[in-house]
Scaffold this motif. Sequence first.
Motif, PDB file in Angstrom:
ATOM      1  N   ALA A  70       0.906  -1.372   0.049  1.00 19.18           N
ATOM      2  CA  ALA A  70      -0.040   0.217  -0.052  1.00 19.18           C
ATOM      3  C   ALA A  70       0.758   1.380  -0.097  1.00 19.18           C
ATOM      4  O   ALA A  70       0.422   2.687   0.533  1.00 19.18           O
ATOM      5  N   THR A  71       2.119   0.573  -0.518  1.00 22.27           N
ATOM      6  CA  THR A  71       3.150   2.302  -0.435  1.00 22.27           C
ATOM      7  C   THR A  71       2.788   3.448  -1.895  1.00 22.27           C
ATOM      8  O   THR A  71       2.586   2.286  -3.137  1.00 22.27           O
ATOM      9  N   ALA A  72       2.461   4.903  -1.339  1.00 22.71           N
ATOM     10  CA  ALA A  72       1.920   5.707  -2.754  1.00 22.71           C
ATOM     11  C   ALA A  72       3.419   5.615  -3.715  1.00 22.71           C
ATOM     12  O   ALA A  72       4.351   5.683  -3.321  1.00 22.71           O
ATOM     13  N   GLY A  86       0.765  11.920  -0.985  1.00 23.06           N
ATOM     14  CA  GLY A  86       2.198  10.953  -0.917  1.00 23.06           C
ATOM     15  C   GLY A  86       1.748  10.396  -2.855  1.00 23.06           C
ATOM     16  O   GLY A  86       3.291  10.088  -2.882  1.00 23.06           O
ATOM     17  N   GLY A  87       0.800   9.955  -3.181  1.00 21.33           N
ATOM     18  CA  GLY A  87       0.849   9.914  -4.313  1.00 21.33           C
ATOM     19  C   GLY A  87      -0.461   9.315  -4.975  1.00 21.33           C
ATOM     20  O   GLY A  87      -1.333   8.280  -3.838  1.00 21.33           O
ATOM     21  N   LEU A  88      -0.398   8.085  -5.579  1.00 23.22           N
ATOM     22  CA  LEU A  88      -1.196   7.264  -5.751  1.00 23.22           C
ATOM     23  C   LEU A  88      -1.459   5.804  -5.217  1.00 23.22           C
ATOM     24  O   LEU A  88      -0.170   5.384  -5.059  1.00 23.22           O
ATOM     25  N   VAL A  89      -1.899   5.261  -4.481  1.00 24.52           N
ATOM     26  CA  VAL A  89      -1.569   3.512  -4.031  1.00 24.52           C
ATOM     27  C   VAL A  89      -1.942   2.290  -5.099  1.00 24.52           C
ATOM     28  O   VAL A  89      -3.289   2.159  -5.655  1.00 24.52           O
ATOM     29  N   PRO A  90      -1.273   1.652  -4.906  1.00 16.97           N
ATOM     30  CA  PRO A  90      -1.868   0.240  -5.961  1.00 16.97           C
ATOM     31  C   PRO A  90      -3.185  -0.180  -5.475  1.00 16.97           C
ATOM     32  O   PRO A  90      -3.384  -0.746  -4.660  1.00 16.97           O
ATOM     33  N   GLY A  91      -3.520  -0.538  -6.369  1.00 13.79           N
ATOM     34  CA  GLY A  91      -5.260  -0.598  -6.839  1.00 13.79           C
ATOM     35  C   GLY A  91      -6.414   0.107  -5.708  1.00 13.79           C
ATOM     36  O   GLY A  91      -7.776   0.056  -5.741  1.00 13.79           O
ATOM     37  N   ALA A  92      -6.080   1.456  -5.575  1.00 16.26           N
ATOM     38  CA  ALA A  92      -6.681   2.224  -5.127  1.00 16.26           C
ATOM     39  C   ALA A  92      -7.549   3.085  -6.341  1.00 16.26           C
ATOM     40  O   ALA A  92      -7.269   2.902  -7.612  1.00 16.26           O
ATOM     41  N   VAL A  93      -8.769   3.258  -6.154  1.00 12.48           N
ATOM     42  CA  VAL A  93      -9.568   3.850  -6.743  1.00 12.48           C
ATOM     43  C   VAL A  93      -9.655   5.524  -6.344  1.00 12.48           C
ATOM     44  O   VAL A  93     -10.404   5.228  -5.586  1.00 12.48           O
ATOM     45  N   VAL A  94      -9.686   5.961  -7.455  1.00 14.18           N
ATOM     46  CA  VAL A  94      -9.891   7.775  -6.508  1.00 14.18           C
ATOM     47  C   VAL A  94     -10.647   8.208  -8.009  1.00 14.18           C
ATOM     48  O   VAL A  94     -11.484   7.823  -8.902  1.00 14.18           O
ATOM     49  N   LEU A  95     -12.034   8.999  -7.794  1.00 14.24           N
ATOM     50  CA  LEU A  95     -12.837   9.123  -8.046  1.00 14.24           C
ATOM     51  C   LEU A  95     -12.645  10.894  -7.623  1.00 14.24           C
ATOM     52  O   LEU A  95     -12.905  11.907  -7.371  1.00 14.24           O
ATOM     53  N   VAL A  96     -13.160  11.596  -9.317  1.00 16.65           N
ATOM     54  CA  VAL A  96     -12.586  12.686  -9.340  1.00 16.65           C
ATOM     55  C   VAL A  96     -13.836  13.187 -10.163  1.00 16.65           C
ATOM     56  O   VAL A  96     -14.103  13.514 -10.867  1.00 16.65           O
ATOM     57  N   ALA A  97     -14.561  14.780  -8.878  1.00 16.92           N
ATOM     58  CA  ALA A  97     -15.778  15.495  -9.554  1.00 16.92           C
ATOM     59  C   ALA A  97     -16.311  16.973  -9.771  1.00 16.92           C
ATOM     60  O   ALA A  97     -14.532  17.189  -8.920  1.00 16.92           O
ATOM     61  N   GLY A  98     -16.333  17.309 -10.943  1.00 20.15           N
ATOM     62  CA  GLY A  98     -15.958  18.214 -10.867  1.00 20.15           C
ATOM     63  C   GLY A  98     -16.530  19.744 -11.751  1.00 20.15           C
ATOM     64  O   GLY A  98     -17.477  18.554 -12.644  1.00 20.15           O
ATOM     65  N   GLU A  99     -17.408  20.913 -11.884  1.00 17.64           N
ATOM     66  CA  GLU A  99     -17.897  20.909 -13.269  1.00 17.64           C
ATOM     67  C   GLU A  99     -17.733  21.230 -14.577  1.00 17.64           C
ATOM     68  O   GLU A  99     -16.502  20.784 -14.925  1.00 17.64           O
ATOM     69  N   PRO A 100     -18.542  21.057 -15.562  1.00 16.52           N
ATOM     70  CA  PRO A 100     -17.498  20.708 -17.249  1.00 16.52           C
ATOM     71  C   PRO A 100     -17.180  22.186 -17.272  1.00 16.52           C
ATOM     72  O   PRO A 100     -16.910  23.355 -16.738  1.00 16.52           O
ATOM     73  N   GLY A 101     -15.939  21.855 -18.037  1.00 21.66           N
ATOM     74  CA  GLY A 101     -14.869  23.571 -18.020  1.00 21.66           C
ATOM     75  C   GLY A 101     -13.963  22.922 -16.915  1.00 21.66           C
ATOM     76  O   GLY A 101     -13.114  24.346 -17.574  1.00 21.66           O
ATOM     77  N   VAL A 102     -13.922  22.808 -16.257  1.00 22.72           N
ATOM     78  CA  VAL A 102     -13.582  23.081 -14.906  1.00 22.72           C
ATOM     79  C   VAL A 102     -12.218  22.509 -14.894  1.00 22.72           C
ATOM     80  O   VAL A 102     -10.890  23.335 -14.416  1.00 22.72           O
ATOM     81  N   GLY A 103     -11.307  21.537 -15.603  1.00 26.53           N
ATOM     82  CA  GLY A 103     -10.267  21.142 -16.099  1.00 26.53           C
ATOM     83  C   GLY A 103     -10.144  19.730 -15.585  1.00 26.53           C
ATOM     84  O   GLY A 103      -8.405  19.791 -15.933  1.00 26.53           O
ATOM     85  N   LYS A 104     -11.185  19.176 -15.168  1.00 23.89           N
ATOM     86  CA  LYS A 104     -10.956  17.529 -14.470  1.00 23.89           C
ATOM     87  C   LYS A 104      -9.706  16.580 -16.114  1.00 23.89           C
ATOM     88  O   LYS A 104      -9.105  16.598 -15.516  1.00 23.89           O
TER      89      LYS A 104
END
Length: 469
Positions: A70-72, A86-104
């Motif tokens: 689980a080291t990032a 610290g970063g992304l952990v192997p096996g982790a699922v990240v949900l990134v949400a935001g309004e349209p056009g914000v730069g996701k």
Amino acid sequence: MAARTKTTKDRPSYRCTECGWQTAKWLGRCPECQAWGTVEEYGAPAVRTTTPGRVTTSALPIGQVDGRQATARPTGVPELDRVLGGGLVPGAVVLVAGEPGVGKSTLLLDVAAKSASDEHRTLYVTGEESASQVRLRADRIGAIDDHLYLAAETDLAAVLGHLDAVKPSLLIMDSVQTVASPEIDGAPGGMAQVREVAGALIRASKDRGMSTLLVGHVTKDGAIAGPRLLEHLVDVVLSFEGDRHARLRLVRGVKNRYGTTDEVGCFELHDEGITGLADPSGLFLTRRAEPVPGTCLTVTLEGRRPLVAEVQALTVDSQIPSPRRTTSGLETSRVSMMLAVLEQRGRISALGKRDIYSATVGGVKLSEPAADLAVALALASAASDTPLPKNLVAIGEVGLAGEVRRVTGVQRRLAEAHRLGFTHALVPGDPGKVPAGMKVLEVADIGDALRVLPRSRRREAPRDEEGRR
């Protein structure tokens, strides 16, 4: 003679104790004999039990579990790593949400290119654009890498096939609402489809040890679209915020199983892409040789991160019976409270009949009470047309009785102001350790704070009909 088998499920039914009439649901009155309170339940459903199955992984004492898995791993974008812990952990699922056009999509495409390497492939799956459109954006922001793979798919089975072919260490799905499973009824983006797609990608991430970034749509109220279960299933939920007319973008952690949720990442969106801001305070300040009336500086906390922001105010004679009250970047209710406190406790009666405009610089939004003192001083400075002393910051919450209350993180705020070269500060009582070389004035109420306005340069406020100022 063969035994008769049940073809229907056992389910509770109800029967009238007076006439024996039966029904599948409870009623307060029997429609057959018209008796009240005689319908009772009988035939409770059979209790089902699950037999123990084979154990896939033996249980171990928690001290013997290997935590190195689980080291990032850093993403190559320090501001995003700050929020992720610290970063992304192997096996982790990240949900990134935001309004349209914000730069996701721009941010995640940059993350995809910087995370790709010989040992770690990245797969970017787009369901909203064609592959050529994403390639044009990659050329514009410089996100080209031989180990970054791109696919345009809206079928879940095809996405899982790409995972078998590419074997990536990082999967980016843009977006989860555009992918559908042929085995589930309903249009893409529906509750059943989102639940099935997210569940399949989460299982694939856990089985392969692959990090996954899911882009999520938001509703008109700002909430993440789809079932609430989606936020419970993922490991991290990030909120991408920002005004599309401003350069600043903020990434906040709403949920994080691998770190804290009080960190904020700051980004600047421009024509060449999106870049992290290690020191974003410069976006919220206007550097001048001489101070200007109606401006005051404060230090706000975004999570644990102190940011110096500037509050501006302008008062002019009103031409209408009901004076205007216009705000930008500030809460209208708190500005109205500061006007009432200044008029009643600060003895500035001219504000009630003037048009008042208040705003922040750089598109930052100040909602915490620690900015009350700066708002009040900016309004008072604009009303008297007297500038505040140079290199002054004001920190504190102002109550309706005119008292200046303590706020959290005063020492961190003062340290940030001192780092940027500010030499004077107005704070509530007992601020703690003060940076060396910084002059701090403790104020108990709004009257003490207004004394920083130079009396020799102060212009008298307009008089009302009764001759009061």
